[in-house]
Write an enzyme that holds these catalytic residues in place. Structure first.
Site, short mmCIF file in Angstrom:
data_model
loop_
_atom_site.label_atom_id
_atom_site.label_comp_id
_atom_site.label_asym_id
_atom_site.label_seq_id
_atom_site.Cartn_x
_atom_site.Cartn_y
_atom_site.Cartn_z
N TYR A 1 -9.16 9.05 -10.55
CA TYR A 1 -8.07 9.08 -9.56
C TYR A 1 -6.92 9.97 -10.05
O TYR A 1 -6.01 10.29 -9.27
CB TYR A 1 -7.50 7.68 -9.28
N HIS B 1 -17.62 3.54 -14.14
CA HIS B 1 -17.28 3.72 -12.71
C HIS B 1 -18.51 3.62 -11.80
O HIS B 1 -18.40 3.19 -10.64
CB HIS B 1 -16.59 5.07 -12.52
N1 LIG Z 1 -15.15 1.56 -7.98
C1 LIG Z 1 -15.25 2.40 -6.98
O1 LIG Z 1 -16.20 3.20 -6.88
C2 LIG Z 1 -14.19 2.40 -5.92
C3 LIG Z 1 -14.40 3.11 -4.73
C4 LIG Z 1 -13.39 3.04 -3.75
C5 LIG Z 1 -12.25 2.31 -3.96
N2 LIG Z 1 -12.05 1.66 -5.15
C6 LIG Z 1 -10.81 0.86 -5.41
O2 LIG Z 1 -10.55 0.01 -4.29
C7 LIG Z 1 -9.26 0.30 -3.76
C8 LIG Z 1 -9.20 0.06 -2.25
O3 LIG Z 1 -10.19 0.75 -1.55
P1 LIG Z 1 -9.89 2.02 -0.61
O4 LIG Z 1 -8.71 2.73 -1.13
O5 LIG Z 1 -11.18 2.74 -0.50
O6 LIG Z 1 -9.60 1.43 0.82
P2 LIG Z 1 -8.99 0.11 1.55
O7 LIG Z 1 -8.12 -0.64 0.62
O8 LIG Z 1 -10.13 -0.57 2.20
O9 LIG Z 1 -8.15 0.77 2.73
C9 LIG Z 1 -7.03 1.57 2.48
C10 LIG Z 1 -6.53 2.07 3.84
O10 LIG Z 1 -5.97 0.97 4.57
C11 LIG Z 1 -4.62 1.30 4.95
N3 LIG Z 1 -3.84 0.05 4.92
C12 LIG Z 1 -3.62 -0.76 3.86
N4 LIG Z 1 -2.91 -1.84 4.22
C13 LIG Z 1 -2.64 -1.71 5.54
C14 LIG Z 1 -1.92 -2.49 6.48
N5 LIG Z 1 -1.36 -3.65 6.13
N6 LIG Z 1 -1.83 -2.03 7.76
C15 LIG Z 1 -2.43 -0.86 8.13
N7 LIG Z 1 -3.13 -0.08 7.27
C16 LIG Z 1 -3.23 -0.50 5.99
C17 LIG Z 1 -4.15 2.31 3.93
O11 LIG Z 1 -3.15 3.14 4.47
P3 LIG Z 1 -1.73 3.40 3.73
O12 LIG Z 1 -2.01 3.66 2.28
O13 LIG Z 1 -1.21 4.58 4.46
O14 LIG Z 1 -0.93 2.17 3.95
C18 LIG Z 1 -5.44 3.10 3.69
O15 LIG Z 1 -5.63 4.06 4.71
C19 LIG Z 1 -9.06 1.78 -4.14
O16 LIG Z 1 -7.71 2.18 -4.02
C20 LIG Z 1 -9.59 1.75 -5.57
O17 LIG Z 1 -8.66 1.17 -6.43
C21 LIG Z 1 -13.02 1.67 -6.11
#
Ligand SMILES: NC(=O)c1ccc[n+]([C@@H]2O[C@H](COP(=O)([O-])OP(=O)(O)OC[C@H]3O[C@@H](n4cnc5c(N)ncnc54)[C@H](OP(=O)(O)O)[C@@H]3O)[C@@H](O)[C@H]2O)c1
Length: 288
Positions: free
Chosen positions: A51, A119
């Site tokens: 990241y 990862h």
């Molecule tokens: N290990 C892996 O391979 C892997 C892969 C993917 C993700 N991850 C981890 O998991 C975390 C979360 O997953 P993700 O980033 O893929 O997606 P997520 O948390 O499922 O969704 C994030 C999205 O939701 C929006 N959002 C969040 N809260 C909200 C609310 N209350 N109202 C409206 N929209 C909202 C955010 O927009 P805004 O930011 O504009 O609010 C963003 O567009 C990552 O950041 C990372 O740390 C790990």
């Protein structure tokens, strides 16, 4: 009201993990988001080398004025570093320290990650075993408190077990109602491996919930859709990692304790599972 969901759980390593973490993938305002999250009761942040924001996590913690030792910070090593995971861990620690203190060296006993993950299982069996051994070595040296994996399927975890190696304490997977990864989830629960749920908000893309079930559950409970998704995750004993760059959303996403999704609404959400077709990120659990 007592809550069926605890605010923290004990990992197989003996350390406690807060049951919600702030995700910082593709978080353009990472430091500000971390500062806001710590202000609103989060004590857990999920970062990764890939990241490119381990230093920014440190900057955010420093700005919040919170003692690092009260926090639970995760990073992950990407497959490109699997031949020398221990060096990658050291570099990650230096980046976090630089954000926290403005200096990289010397590293001391207060410089560590609470949790560090492989990862993904990419690279094949030999590379995976080398990478996992390197992570266990880093743990032995106190560089990380707990070692885990991400995106590992049953075959990858069995491989570590067959090699006689310590089992990961955590497996971080994409988990939400549309993609419930039931086989690997069942395996991890049976083997006492804690499941972290990434993309718990389905990246705010609900196009595959064609009948609007998630929205209707939220309407019924008078909660937001993200709150319902995070609570669903907690009620499955997962550790969700919602990402947001916006303070008001970060705050609202933490307001998920002290109320329940009733069994019949949980069943409606559980019925949304469409397996790999529901994934919004990548699907590495089937890697050879
Ligand atoms: N290990 C892996 O391979 C892997 C892969 C993917 C993700 N991850 C981890 O998991 C975390 C979360 O997953 P993700 O980033 O893929 O997606 P997520 O948390 O499922 O969704 C994030 C999205 O939701 C929006 N959002 C969040 N809260 C909200 C609310 N209350 N109202 C409206 N929209 C909202 C955010 O927009 P805004 O930011 O504009 O609010 C963003 O567009 C990552 O950041 C990372 O740390 C790990």
């Amino acid at each position: 009201m007592t809550d069926s969901v605890p605010k923290e759980i004990t990992l197989p390593s003996g350390y406690k993990i807060p049951t919600i973490g702030l995700g910082v993938y593709q978080n353009a305002r990472c430091a500000q988001a971390v500062t806001a999250a710590l202000k609103h009761g989060y004590t857990h942040v999920d970062s990764a080398r890939a990241y490119g924001n381990e230093q920014q996590v440190g900057v955010g913690i420093k700005a919040a004025g919170v003692d690092r030792s009260t926090l639970f910070i995760t990073s992950k090593v990407y497959m490109t570093d699997f031949d020398d995971t221990e060096s990658a861990v050291v570099d990650s620690i230096k980046k976090l320290k630089y954000g926290l203190e403005g200096k990289r060296e010397p590293l001391g006993s207060s410089d560590y990650y609470d949790l560090y993950l492989l990862h993904s299982p990419h690279g094949g069996p030999a590379k995976r075993l080398r990478a996992w051994r390197g992570l266990l070595e880093a743990k032995k040296k106190g560089l990380i408190k707990t070692a885990g994996v991400s995106n590992f399927g049953v075959r990858h975890l069995e491989e570590l077990r067959e090699a006689g190696l310590e089992q990961p304490a955590v497996n971080q997977l994409e988990l939400h109602p549309l993609d419930q990864q039931r086989e690997i989830v069942e395996y991890c629960k049976k083997n006492n491996i804690v499941l972290q749920a990434y993309s718990p908000l389905i990246r705010f893309n609900f196009s595959q919930d064609k009948n609007g079930v998630i929205q209707s559950v939220a309407d019924k409970l008078q909660k937001t859709v993200p709150q319902v998704l995070i609570r669903w995750s907690l009620q499955h004993d997962f550790v969700p990692l919602p990402k947001s760059e916006h303070e008001e959303r970060i705050k609202a996403n933490m307001e998920v304790y002290g109320w329940e999704i009733p069994a019949e609404e949980m069943a409606r959400l559980d019925a949304l599972d469409i397996g790999d077709a529901g994934a919004v990120c990548w699907v590495p659990v089937h890697e050879p």
